[in-house]
Design an enzyme around this catalytic site. Structure first.
Site, PDB file in Angstrom:
ATOM      1  N   LYS A 172       0.832  -1.202   0.000  1.00 15.58           N
ATOM      2  CA  LYS A 172       0.000   0.000   0.000  1.00 15.58           C
ATOM      3  C   LYS A 172       0.869   1.256   0.000  1.00 15.58           C
ATOM      4  CE  LYS A 172      -1.735  -1.286   3.923  1.00 15.58           C
ATOM      5  NZ  LYS A 172      -2.524  -1.275   5.178  1.00 15.58           N
ATOM      6  N   HIS A 173       0.253   2.351  -0.434  1.00 18.50           N
ATOM      7  CA  HIS A 173       0.835   3.678  -0.311  1.00 18.50           C
ATOM      8  C   HIS A 173      -0.162   4.551   0.457  1.00 18.50           C
ATOM      9  CE1 HIS A 173       4.114   3.476  -3.503  1.00 18.50           C
ATOM     10  NE2 HIS A 173       3.473   2.320  -3.648  1.00 18.50           N
ATOM     11  N   PRO A 174       0.318   5.507   1.242  1.00 17.10           N
ATOM     12  CA  PRO A 174      -0.615   6.390   1.955  1.00 17.10           C
ATOM     13  C   PRO A 174      -1.272   7.375   1.000  1.00 17.10           C
ATOM     14  CG  PRO A 174       1.630   7.124   2.316  1.00 17.10           C
ATOM     15  CD  PRO A 174       1.728   5.832   1.546  1.00 17.10           C
ATOM     16  N   THR A 194       2.851  10.324  -1.775  1.00 19.02           N
ATOM     17  CA  THR A 194       2.701   8.861  -1.773  1.00 19.02           C
ATOM     18  C   THR A 194       4.021   8.160  -2.051  1.00 19.02           C
ATOM     19  OG1 THR A 194       2.166   8.824  -4.148  1.00 19.02           O
ATOM     20  CG2 THR A 194       0.314   9.044  -2.607  1.00 19.02           C
ATOM     21  N   TYR A 237       8.377   7.885   3.712  1.00 17.51           N
ATOM     22  CA  TYR A 237       7.764   7.222   4.864  1.00 17.51           C
ATOM     23  C   TYR A 237       8.280   5.805   5.112  1.00 17.51           C
ATOM     24  CZ  TYR A 237       4.878   5.190   1.139  1.00 17.51           C
ATOM     25  OH  TYR A 237       4.446   4.558   0.004  1.00 17.51           O
TER      26      TYR A 237
END
Length: 236
Positions: free
Chosen positions: A99-101, A107, A112
């Site tokens: 997943k990516h935020p 992103t 992160y």
């Protein structure tokens, strides 16, 4: 430059074949009592396998748990998933790839994640949970070119239509399709589905399955099972 040349060397077709053959031999030996069948260039790592599983060309399975009697068609990648028994998984599927935020300023993983997916990272520790878990029940049919995102649960007996992108949970014995995947219909009536949930035929021994093949060989099989075990008729 040196790293790039090394990657090109690793992608040499002859070297790929040799690695595939070597890894395949190790994999078959490790699971020699499980009737495992693999085709060309199969990579399975950190994964628990059941009995009688088949993996076709260019399949990659990482950090998974796979039940028995599951087949995975060519060019499919599965990561961080729990898969039940008697599942049919089509070609070119992507399941559980991370997943990516979407609510962070960017992103891009360098901001992160310390995994250095893009060579460098600006942070020393992770600030976002990139990997979720996909749970696929028993007797699930996943068509070709399906993408299943992280943290999704597919219920027992469900069907995922070819080309679907599944971003939320799928109910047992439902059929979904589209981008994003939407509920199309249930395979049976709600009353029948509730009884099939109790049935759990995928937990039966092979002897029982062979003795009760009539339940599996025609459209009337479900009705015949319900008549025999629930004393009900024509409720599908």
């Amino acid at each position: 430059m040196i790293r790039g040349l090394f990657i090109l060397f690793l992608k040499n077709p002859i070297l790929i074949w040799c690695r595939s053959f070597y890894n395949g031999c190790k994999l078959l030996w490790r699971h020699r009592y499980k009737n495992l069948k693999i085709h060309y260039n199969v990579h399975i790592g950190g994964t628990i396998l059941g009995m009688y599983n088949t993996f076709y060309d260019n399949v990659e399975v990482r950090n998974c748990s796979v039940g028995s009697h599951v087949y995975v068609s060519q060019n499919t990648i599965i990561s961080n998933a729990t898969i039940g028994s008697f599942c049919s998984i089509g070609a070119n599927c992507k399941i559980g790839l991370g997943k990516h935020p979407i609510n962070y300023l960017s992103t891009y993983p360098a901001f992160y994640s310390n995994r250095k997916q893009s060579q460098i990272s600006f942070v020393k520790e992770n600030h976002f949970e990139e990997i979720g878990r996909v749970v696929i029940g028993n007797d699930v049919w996943i068509g070709s070119n399906v993408t299943i995102l992280d943290d999704v649960t597919i219920g027992n007996g469900a069907i995922i239509a070819a080309g679907a992108v599944v971003n939320k949970d799928v109910s047992p014995y439902s059929i979904v399709g589209g981008i994003p995947a939407r509920h199309i219909k249930f395979r049976f009536s709600i009353e029948v589905i509730e009884k099939l949930k109790q049935f759990k035929w995928w937990e039966k021994e092979e002897k029982w399955l062979l003795e009760n093949l009539n339940f599996f060989t025609s459209e009337k099989g479900v009705d015949e099972y319900l008549k025999k075990n629930f004393d009900e008729t024509n409720i599908i």
